[in-house]
Write a protein that holds these residues in place. Structure first.
Motif, PDB file in Angstrom:
ATOM      1  N   LYS A  49      51.230  84.996  -0.891  1.00 43.12           N
ATOM      2  CA  LYS A  49      52.538  84.704  -1.346  1.00 43.12           C
ATOM      3  C   LYS A  49      52.408  84.422  -2.922  1.00 43.12           C
ATOM      4  CE  LYS A  49      56.278  81.428  -0.401  1.00 43.12           C
ATOM      5  NZ  LYS A  49      56.684  80.169   0.003  1.00 43.12           N
ATOM      6  N   TYR A  50      51.192  84.009  -3.368  1.00 44.17           N
ATOM      7  CA  TYR A  50      51.043  83.729  -4.914  1.00 44.17           C
ATOM      8  C   TYR A  50      50.201  84.934  -5.687  1.00 44.17           C
ATOM      9  CZ  TYR A  50      53.003  79.274  -3.044  1.00 44.17           C
ATOM     10  OH  TYR A  50      54.131  78.301  -2.706  1.00 44.17           O
ATOM     11  N   ASP A  51      50.182  85.922  -5.048  1.00 46.22           N
ATOM     12  CA  ASP A  51      49.619  87.080  -5.887  1.00 46.22           C
ATOM     13  C   ASP A  51      48.146  86.758  -6.428  1.00 46.22           C
ATOM     14  OD1 ASP A  51      50.543  89.170  -8.673  1.00 46.22           O
ATOM     15  OD2 ASP A  51      49.509  89.717  -6.884  1.00 46.22           O
ATOM     16  N   VAL A  52      47.390  85.924  -5.775  1.00 47.35           N
ATOM     17  CA  VAL A  52      46.310  85.680  -6.421  1.00 47.35           C
ATOM     18  C   VAL A  52      45.054  86.511  -5.760  1.00 47.35           C
ATOM     19  CG1 VAL A  52      44.327  83.732  -6.508  1.00 47.35           C
ATOM     20  CG2 VAL A  52      46.771  83.189  -7.040  1.00 47.35           C
ATOM     21  N   THR A  53      44.046  87.056  -6.606  1.00 45.09           N
ATOM     22  CA  THR A  53      42.920  87.767  -5.873  1.00 45.09           C
ATOM     23  C   THR A  53      41.780  86.772  -5.800  1.00 45.09           C
ATOM     24  OG1 THR A  53      42.685  88.777  -8.030  1.00 45.09           O
ATOM     25  CG2 THR A  53      43.455  89.917  -6.346  1.00 45.09           C
ATOM     26  N   LYS A  54      41.320  86.121  -6.960  1.00 43.44           N
ATOM     27  CA  LYS A  54      40.254  85.316  -6.943  1.00 43.44           C
ATOM     28  C   LYS A  54      40.650  84.077  -7.911  1.00 43.44           C
ATOM     29  CE  LYS A  54      37.180  87.613  -4.796  1.00 43.44           C
ATOM     30  NZ  LYS A  54      36.353  87.302  -3.721  1.00 43.44           N
ATOM     31  N   LEU A  55      39.839  82.876  -7.773  1.00 43.43           N
ATOM     32  CA  LEU A  55      40.171  81.804  -8.459  1.00 43.43           C
ATOM     33  C   LEU A  55      38.819  81.664  -9.464  1.00 43.43           C
ATOM     34  CD1 LEU A  55      41.445  79.166  -5.834  1.00 43.43           C
ATOM     35  CD2 LEU A  55      42.657  80.154  -7.575  1.00 43.43           C
ATOM     36  N   ASP A  56      39.122  81.710 -10.728  1.00 40.46           N
ATOM     37  CA  ASP A  56      38.121  81.389 -11.752  1.00 40.46           C
ATOM     38  C   ASP A  56      37.680  79.984 -11.625  1.00 40.46           C
ATOM     39  OD1 ASP A  56      38.089  84.309 -12.548  1.00 40.46           O
ATOM     40  OD2 ASP A  56      39.937  83.891 -13.192  1.00 40.46           O
ATOM     41  N   LEU A  57      38.766  78.960 -11.808  1.00 43.37           N
ATOM     42  CA  LEU A  57      38.452  77.676 -11.950  1.00 43.37           C
ATOM     43  C   LEU A  57      39.060  76.921 -10.972  1.00 43.37           C
ATOM     44  CD1 LEU A  57      37.543  75.363 -13.603  1.00 43.37           C
ATOM     45  CD2 LEU A  57      39.577  75.552 -14.948  1.00 43.37           C
ATOM     46  N   VAL A  58      38.657  75.853 -10.392  1.00 47.56           N
ATOM     47  CA  VAL A  58      39.493  75.135  -9.566  1.00 47.56           C
ATOM     48  C   VAL A  58      38.984  73.671  -9.922  1.00 47.56           C
ATOM     49  CG1 VAL A  58      39.365  74.244  -6.998  1.00 47.56           C
ATOM     50  CG2 VAL A  58      38.945  76.675  -7.278  1.00 47.56           C
ATOM     51  N   PHE A  59      40.133  72.841 -10.047  1.00 47.28           N
ATOM     52  CA  PHE A  59      40.076  71.466 -10.638  1.00 47.28           C
ATOM     53  C   PHE A  59      40.636  70.532  -9.321  1.00 47.28           C
ATOM     54  CE2 PHE A  59      39.615  67.652 -12.615  1.00 47.28           C
ATOM     55  CZ  PHE A  59      40.644  67.085 -13.000  1.00 47.28           C
ATOM     56  N   LEU A  60      39.860  69.781  -8.615  1.00 50.67           N
ATOM     57  CA  LEU A  60      40.149  69.048  -7.653  1.00 50.67           C
ATOM     58  C   LEU A  60      40.221  67.464  -8.032  1.00 50.67           C
ATOM     59  CD1 LEU A  60      37.012  69.808  -5.325  1.00 50.67           C
ATOM     60  CD2 LEU A  60      39.344  70.795  -5.304  1.00 50.67           C
ATOM     61  N   ASP A  61      41.528  67.004  -7.714  1.00 52.34           N
ATOM     62  CA  ASP A  61      41.925  65.701  -8.359  1.00 52.34           C
ATOM     63  C   ASP A  61      43.302  65.042  -7.425  1.00 52.34           C
ATOM     64  OD1 ASP A  61      43.260  64.416 -11.384  1.00 52.34           O
ATOM     65  OD2 ASP A  61      41.742  63.475 -10.188  1.00 52.34           O
ATOM     66  N   HIS A  62      43.174  65.523  -6.411  1.00 55.08           N
ATOM     67  CA  HIS A  62      43.995  64.986  -5.175  1.00 55.08           C
ATOM     68  C   HIS A  62      43.296  63.885  -4.482  1.00 55.08           C
ATOM     69  CE1 HIS A  62      41.970  68.152  -3.070  1.00 55.08           C
ATOM     70  NE2 HIS A  62      42.954  68.298  -2.180  1.00 55.08           N
ATOM     71  N   TRP A  63      43.920  63.545  -3.447  1.00 53.23           N
ATOM     72  CA  TRP A  63      43.274  62.685  -2.295  1.00 53.23           C
ATOM     73  C   TRP A  63      41.770  63.109  -2.157  1.00 53.23           C
ATOM     74  CZ3 TRP A  63      48.173  63.391   0.942  1.00 53.23           C
ATOM     75  CH2 TRP A  63      49.314  62.488   0.359  1.00 53.23           C
ATOM     76  N   LYS A  64      40.870  61.971  -2.407  1.00 57.24           N
ATOM     77  CA  LYS A  64      39.496  62.341  -2.506  1.00 57.24           C
ATOM     78  C   LYS A  64      38.908  62.649  -1.142  1.00 57.24           C
ATOM     79  CE  LYS A  64      41.030  61.132  -6.197  1.00 57.24           C
ATOM     80  NZ  LYS A  64      41.252  62.087  -7.200  1.00 57.24           N
ATOM     81  N   TYR A  65      39.495  62.247   0.131  1.00 58.61           N
ATOM     82  CA  TYR A  65      38.995  62.814   1.285  1.00 58.61           C
ATOM     83  C   TYR A  65      39.582  64.159   1.615  1.00 58.61           C
ATOM     84  CZ  TYR A  65      43.685  62.240   3.342  1.00 58.61           C
ATOM     85  OH  TYR A  65      45.149  62.421   3.572  1.00 58.61           O
TER      86      TYR A  65
END
Ligand SMILES: O=C(NCCCCCn1ccnc1)c1cc(-c2ccc(F)cc2)cc(O)c1O
Ligand SMILES: [Mg+2]
Length: 217
Positions: A129-145
């Motif tokens: 749906k979002y036309d993504v093939t690969k992710l170069d960077l992921v930033f995790l900053d939501h609920w820690k669990y």
């Protein structure tokens, strides 16, 4: 008062930041958090590490989990190349609404897409749906669990490639013990821990973890 802290922050930004100037928005937000009200932004020290990662990696497609008011979304996007983009997910509708305004104030609405949905649901649809093939960077900053649930889902969806960077906030405060154990124990990542100050608190220590994906494509 009738207003939320996030709405008061947005009002301050609208009154004091320069429209279309991401640096001004970030500086003004840091000033608000130091002089008026604390907020859970990545802030200066964590932000400097994020800036370094983006400048070195020059990512094309970035994913952020946990937009909040958009501070780190603006911080990432201001250093992206013209065709690069950031998808940021915020499940809280009030936060998402403020974040969209902050992104617009920074003039980065063409590079940042704020999605007000559950992170797992979006991760499952990134390719279709979002036309993504690969992710170069992921930033995790939501609920820690949720860090461990979502990184496993990202791997399952085969969204990482050799060299992709996963950057996690708050691995000390509030902490993400399950995530740290998982990522440091995985042969697919090379992880580095950075001891940093907790946002806007010069007498409190937090930590961020940078993990480079080296596993199979
Ligand atoms: O909980 C945090 N962030 C997630 C917020 C909700 C995300 C919702 N969402 C978005 C997408 N899917 C779900 C957070 C908390 C603190 C903190 C630490 C100590 C303290 F006393 C008060 C606060 C500091 C941070 O830096 C944080 O990031
Ligand atoms: Mg955080």
């Amino acid at each position: 008062k009738g207003t939320t802290r996030e709405q008061r922050a947005l009002k301050y930004l609208k009154e004091h930041a320069r429209q279309g100037d991401p640096d001004s928005v970030l500086e003004t937000f840091d000033e608000f958090c130091r002089t008026q009200e604390w907020a859970m932004n990545a802030a200066e020290e964590k932000g400097d590490i994020l800036d370094e990662i983006v400048r070195e990696l020059q990512p094309t497609t970035c994913l952020e989990l946990g937009t909040y008011c958009g501070y780190s979304a603006v911080r990432i996007a201001r250093n992206l190349s013209p065709s690069a983009r950031l998808i940021t997910i915020e499940v809280n509708p009030d936060y998402a609404a403020v974040a969209r305004e902050v992104v617009k104030l920074a003039g980065l609405q063409d590079k940042i897409e704020v999605i007000n949905l559950d992170s797992a649901d979006v991760i499952r649809e990134l390719k279709t749906k979002y036309d993504v093939t690969k992710l170069d960077l992921v930033f995790l900053d939501h609920w820690k669990y949720l860090y461990i649930r979502d990184i496993k889902l990202i791997e399952e969806e085969k969204l990482l490639k050799k060299g992709s960077v996963v950057f996690a906030d708050n691995v000390i405060i509030p902490g993400a013990p399950g995530y740290l154990e998982y990522i440091r124990g995985s042969k697919n990542y090379k992880s580095t821990f950075y001891s940093v100050h907790f946002e806007y608190m010069d007498d409190m220590k937090d930590g961020v973890e940078k993990s480079v994906y080296i596993g199979d494509e």
